[in-house]
Design a protein around this motif. Sequence first.
Motif, PDB file in Angstrom:
ATOM      1  N   TYR A 230       0.846  -1.186   0.000  1.00 24.19           N
ATOM      2  CA  TYR A 230       0.000   0.000   0.000  1.00 24.19           C
ATOM      3  C   TYR A 230       0.881   1.234   0.000  1.00 24.19           C
ATOM      4  O   TYR A 230       1.907   1.278   0.698  1.00 24.19           O
ATOM      5  CB  TYR A 230      -0.878   0.001   1.255  1.00 24.19           C
ATOM      6  N   ARG A 231       0.500   2.210  -0.793  1.00 22.69           N
ATOM      7  CA  ARG A 231       1.199   3.504  -0.802  1.00 22.69           C
ATOM      8  C   ARG A 231       0.166   4.614  -0.893  1.00 22.69           C
ATOM      9  O   ARG A 231      -0.910   4.429  -1.458  1.00 22.69           O
ATOM     10  CB  ARG A 231       2.104   3.640  -2.021  1.00 22.69           C
ATOM     11  N   PHE A 232       0.507   5.767  -0.356  1.00 19.57           N
ATOM     12  CA  PHE A 232      -0.309   6.962  -0.539  1.00 19.57           C
ATOM     13  C   PHE A 232       0.549   7.978  -1.259  1.00 19.57           C
ATOM     14  O   PHE A 232       1.563   8.438  -0.729  1.00 19.57           O
ATOM     15  CB  PHE A 232      -0.805   7.522   0.801  1.00 19.57           C
ATOM     16  N   LEU A 233       0.154   8.276  -2.483  1.00 18.73           N
ATOM     17  CA  LEU A 233       0.887   9.246  -3.284  1.00 18.73           C
ATOM     18  C   LEU A 233       0.297  10.625  -3.046  1.00 18.73           C
ATOM     19  O   LEU A 233      -0.924  10.784  -2.984  1.00 18.73           O
ATOM     20  CB  LEU A 233       0.760   8.884  -4.770  1.00 18.73           C
ATOM     21  N   SER A 234       1.154  11.628  -2.917  1.00 16.87           N
ATOM     22  CA  SER A 234       0.665  12.992  -2.744  1.00 16.87           C
ATOM     23  C   SER A 234       1.577  13.940  -3.499  1.00 16.87           C
ATOM     24  O   SER A 234       2.719  13.614  -3.823  1.00 16.87           O
ATOM     25  CB  SER A 234       0.599  13.367  -1.265  1.00 16.87           C
ATOM     26  N   GLY A 235       1.038  15.110  -3.781  1.00 15.68           N
ATOM     27  CA  GLY A 235       1.832  16.103  -4.481  1.00 15.68           C
ATOM     28  C   GLY A 235       1.021  17.344  -4.776  1.00 15.68           C
ATOM     29  O   GLY A 235      -0.177  17.412  -4.470  1.00 15.68           O
ATOM     30  N   PRO A 236       1.663  18.323  -5.395  1.00 15.97           N
ATOM     31  CA  PRO A 236       0.966  19.555  -5.734  1.00 15.97           C
ATOM     32  C   PRO A 236      -0.074  19.307  -6.826  1.00 15.97           C
ATOM     33  O   PRO A 236       0.019  18.328  -7.577  1.00 15.97           O
ATOM     34  CB  PRO A 236       2.084  20.472  -6.238  1.00 15.97           C
ATOM     35  N   ASP A 237      -1.053  20.185  -6.897  1.00 16.26           N
ATOM     36  CA  ASP A 237      -2.102  20.073  -7.913  1.00 16.26           C
ATOM     37  C   ASP A 237      -1.559  20.576  -9.249  1.00 16.26           C
ATOM     38  O   ASP A 237      -1.861  21.677  -9.696  1.00 16.26           O
ATOM     39  CB  ASP A 237      -3.324  20.877  -7.482  1.00 16.26           C
TER      40      ASP A 237
ATOM     41  N   SER B  16     -11.046   6.895  -3.768  1.00 15.23           N
ATOM     42  CA  SER B  16     -11.098   8.144  -4.519  1.00 15.23           C
ATOM     43  C   SER B  16      -9.885   9.016  -4.216  1.00 15.23           C
ATOM     44  O   SER B  16      -9.304   8.931  -3.129  1.00 15.23           O
ATOM     45  CB  SER B  16     -12.360   8.919  -4.141  1.00 15.23           C
ATOM     46  N   PRO B  17      -9.521   9.876  -5.147  1.00 12.95           N
ATOM     47  CA  PRO B  17      -8.429  10.810  -4.864  1.00 12.95           C
ATOM     48  C   PRO B  17      -8.875  11.855  -3.839  1.00 12.95           C
ATOM     49  O   PRO B  17     -10.072  12.060  -3.624  1.00 12.95           O
ATOM     50  CB  PRO B  17      -8.160  11.464  -6.226  1.00 12.95           C
ATOM     51  N   THR B  18      -7.910  12.488  -3.207  1.00 11.66           N
ATOM     52  CA  THR B  18      -8.201  13.552  -2.248  1.00 11.66           C
ATOM     53  C   THR B  18      -7.638  14.863  -2.774  1.00 11.66           C
ATOM     54  O   THR B  18      -6.737  14.885  -3.613  1.00 11.66           O
ATOM     55  CB  THR B  18      -7.584  13.261  -0.869  1.00 11.66           C
ATOM     56  N   TYR B  19      -8.160  15.946  -2.246  1.00 11.01           N
ATOM     57  CA  TYR B  19      -7.778  17.278  -2.700  1.00 11.01           C
ATOM     58  C   TYR B  19      -7.912  18.194  -1.495  1.00 11.01           C
ATOM     59  O   TYR B  19      -8.980  18.252  -0.875  1.00 11.01           O
ATOM     60  CB  TYR B  19      -8.744  17.680  -3.810  1.00 11.01           C
ATOM     61  N   ALA B  20      -6.847  18.882  -1.122  1.00 10.29           N
ATOM     62  CA  ALA B  20      -6.905  19.716   0.075  1.00 10.29           C
ATOM     63  C   ALA B  20      -6.018  20.949  -0.082  1.00 10.29           C
ATOM     64  O   ALA B  20      -5.032  20.938  -0.828  1.00 10.29           O
ATOM     65  CB  ALA B  20      -6.451  18.923   1.294  1.00 10.29           C
ATOM     66  N   PHE B  21      -6.366  21.983   0.652  1.00 14.71           N
ATOM     67  CA  PHE B  21      -5.591  23.219   0.647  1.00 14.71           C
ATOM     68  C   PHE B  21      -4.500  23.145   1.699  1.00 14.71           C
ATOM     69  O   PHE B  21      -4.752  22.820   2.862  1.00 14.71           O
ATOM     70  CB  PHE B  21      -6.517  24.413   0.933  1.00 14.71           C
ATOM     71  N   ASP B  22      -3.264  23.437   1.305  1.00 13.72           N
ATOM     72  CA  ASP B  22      -2.124  23.487   2.218  1.00 13.72           C
ATOM     73  C   ASP B  22      -1.955  24.948   2.630  1.00 13.72           C
ATOM     74  O   ASP B  22      -1.463  25.770   1.854  1.00 13.72           O
ATOM     75  CB  ASP B  22      -0.877  22.966   1.520  1.00 13.72           C
ATOM     76  N   ALA B  23      -2.372  25.273   3.851  1.00  9.32           N
ATOM     77  CA  ALA B  23      -2.347  26.663   4.319  1.00  9.32           C
ATOM     78  C   ALA B  23      -0.927  27.214   4.423  1.00  9.32           C
ATOM     79  O   ALA B  23      -0.707  28.407   4.236  1.00  9.32           O
ATOM     80  CB  ALA B  23      -3.051  26.766   5.666  1.00  9.32           C
ATOM     81  N   GLU B  24       0.037  26.355   4.705  1.00 14.13           N
ATOM     82  CA  GLU B  24       1.423  26.818   4.845  1.00 14.13           C
ATOM     83  C   GLU B  24       1.992  27.316   3.516  1.00 14.13           C
ATOM     84  O   GLU B  24       2.637  28.355   3.456  1.00 14.13           O
ATOM     85  CB  GLU B  24       2.298  25.692   5.400  1.00 14.13           C
TER      86      GLU B  24
ATOM     87  N   LYS C 162       0.010  27.734   0.784  1.00 12.10           N
ATOM     88  CA  LYS C 162      -1.105  28.367   0.073  1.00 12.10           C
ATOM     89  C   LYS C 162      -1.310  27.765  -1.323  1.00 12.10           C
ATOM     90  O   LYS C 162      -1.515  28.476  -2.303  1.00 12.10           O
ATOM     91  CB  LYS C 162      -0.902  29.882  -0.012  1.00 12.10           C
ATOM     92  N   THR C 163      -1.241  26.435  -1.368  1.00 11.99           N
ATOM     93  CA  THR C 163      -1.453  25.703  -2.618  1.00 11.99           C
ATOM     94  C   THR C 163      -2.399  24.539  -2.381  1.00 11.99           C
ATOM     95  O   THR C 163      -2.573  24.076  -1.256  1.00 11.99           O
ATOM     96  CB  THR C 163      -0.125  25.146  -3.182  1.00 11.99           C
ATOM     97  N   MET C 164      -2.966  24.050  -3.452  1.00  7.82           N
ATOM     98  CA  MET C 164      -3.800  22.853  -3.384  1.00  7.82           C
ATOM     99  C   MET C 164      -2.900  21.637  -3.556  1.00  7.82           C
ATOM    100  O   MET C 164      -1.939  21.665  -4.328  1.00  7.82           O
ATOM    101  CB  MET C 164      -4.882  22.877  -4.460  1.00  7.82           C
ATOM    102  N   ARG C 165      -3.222  20.562  -2.826  1.00  5.25           N
ATOM    103  CA  ARG C 165      -2.451  19.313  -2.903  1.00  5.25           C
ATOM    104  C   ARG C 165      -3.404  18.162  -3.196  1.00  5.25           C
ATOM    105  O   ARG C 165      -4.560  18.182  -2.780  1.00  5.25           O
ATOM    106  CB  ARG C 165      -1.699  19.070  -1.603  1.00  5.25           C
ATOM    107  N   CYS C 166      -2.894  17.181  -3.918  1.00  3.89           N
ATOM    108  CA  CYS C 166      -3.673  15.999  -4.313  1.00  3.89           C
ATOM    109  C   CYS C 166      -3.107  14.772  -3.617  1.00  3.89           C
ATOM    110  O   CYS C 166      -1.930  14.722  -3.272  1.00  3.89           O
ATOM    111  CB  CYS C 166      -3.578  15.782  -5.821  1.00  3.89           C
ATOM    112  N   GLY C 167      -3.935  13.753  -3.462  1.00  4.34           N
ATOM    113  CA  GLY C 167      -3.492  12.488  -2.902  1.00  4.34           C
ATOM    114  C   GLY C 167      -4.266  11.338  -3.513  1.00  4.34           C
ATOM    115  O   GLY C 167      -5.432  11.508  -3.903  1.00  4.34           O
ATOM    116  N   GLN C 168      -3.616  10.190  -3.630  1.00  2.00           N
ATOM    117  CA  GLN C 168      -4.267   8.998  -4.160  1.00  2.00           C
ATOM    118  C   GLN C 168      -3.627   7.767  -3.540  1.00  2.00           C
ATOM    119  O   GLN C 168      -2.410   7.607  -3.568  1.00  2.00           O
ATOM    120  CB  GLN C 168      -4.120   8.927  -5.682  1.00  2.00           C
ATOM    121  N   ALA C 169      -4.453   6.904  -2.963  1.00  2.00           N
ATOM    122  CA  ALA C 169      -3.970   5.631  -2.432  1.00  2.00           C
ATOM    123  C   ALA C 169      -3.867   4.632  -3.581  1.00  2.00           C
ATOM    124  O   ALA C 169      -4.700   4.623  -4.490  1.00  2.00           O
ATOM    125  CB  ALA C 169      -4.917   5.107  -1.365  1.00  2.00           C
ATOM    126  N   VAL C 170      -2.821   3.813  -3.536  1.00  3.47           N
ATOM    127  CA  VAL C 170      -2.626   2.753  -4.525  1.00  3.47           C
ATOM    128  C   VAL C 170      -2.203   1.484  -3.793  1.00  3.47           C
ATOM    129  O   VAL C 170      -1.673   1.539  -2.679  1.00  3.47           O
ATOM    130  CB  VAL C 170      -1.569   3.135  -5.593  1.00  3.47           C
TER     131      VAL C 170
END
Length: 68
Positions: free
Chosen positions: A4-11, A32-40, A42-50
């Motif tokens: 199992y891995r969780f991939l994350s990165g900038p949008d 499902s993929p995830t999408y969240a705001f990184d307040a530090e 100030k960018t959106m970040r994406c995530g996807q479990a595989v």
Amino acid sequence: MKLYRFLSGPDDSSFCHKVTAALNKGWLLHGSPTYAFDAETKTMRCGQAVFKEVDGVDYDPGIKLGEW
């Protein structure tokens, strides 16, 4: 063994390339993929479990998941 891995990165396209590379190495999407705001930053970040199933190998906590 199941991996199992969780991939994350900038949008941006780098995240899409990261997920595409994993899919081409045999990883499968999990949920499902995830999408969240990184307040530090100030960018959106994406995530996807595989996940991936590998036969004939026992799990070891030292395994480098990105190499599979």
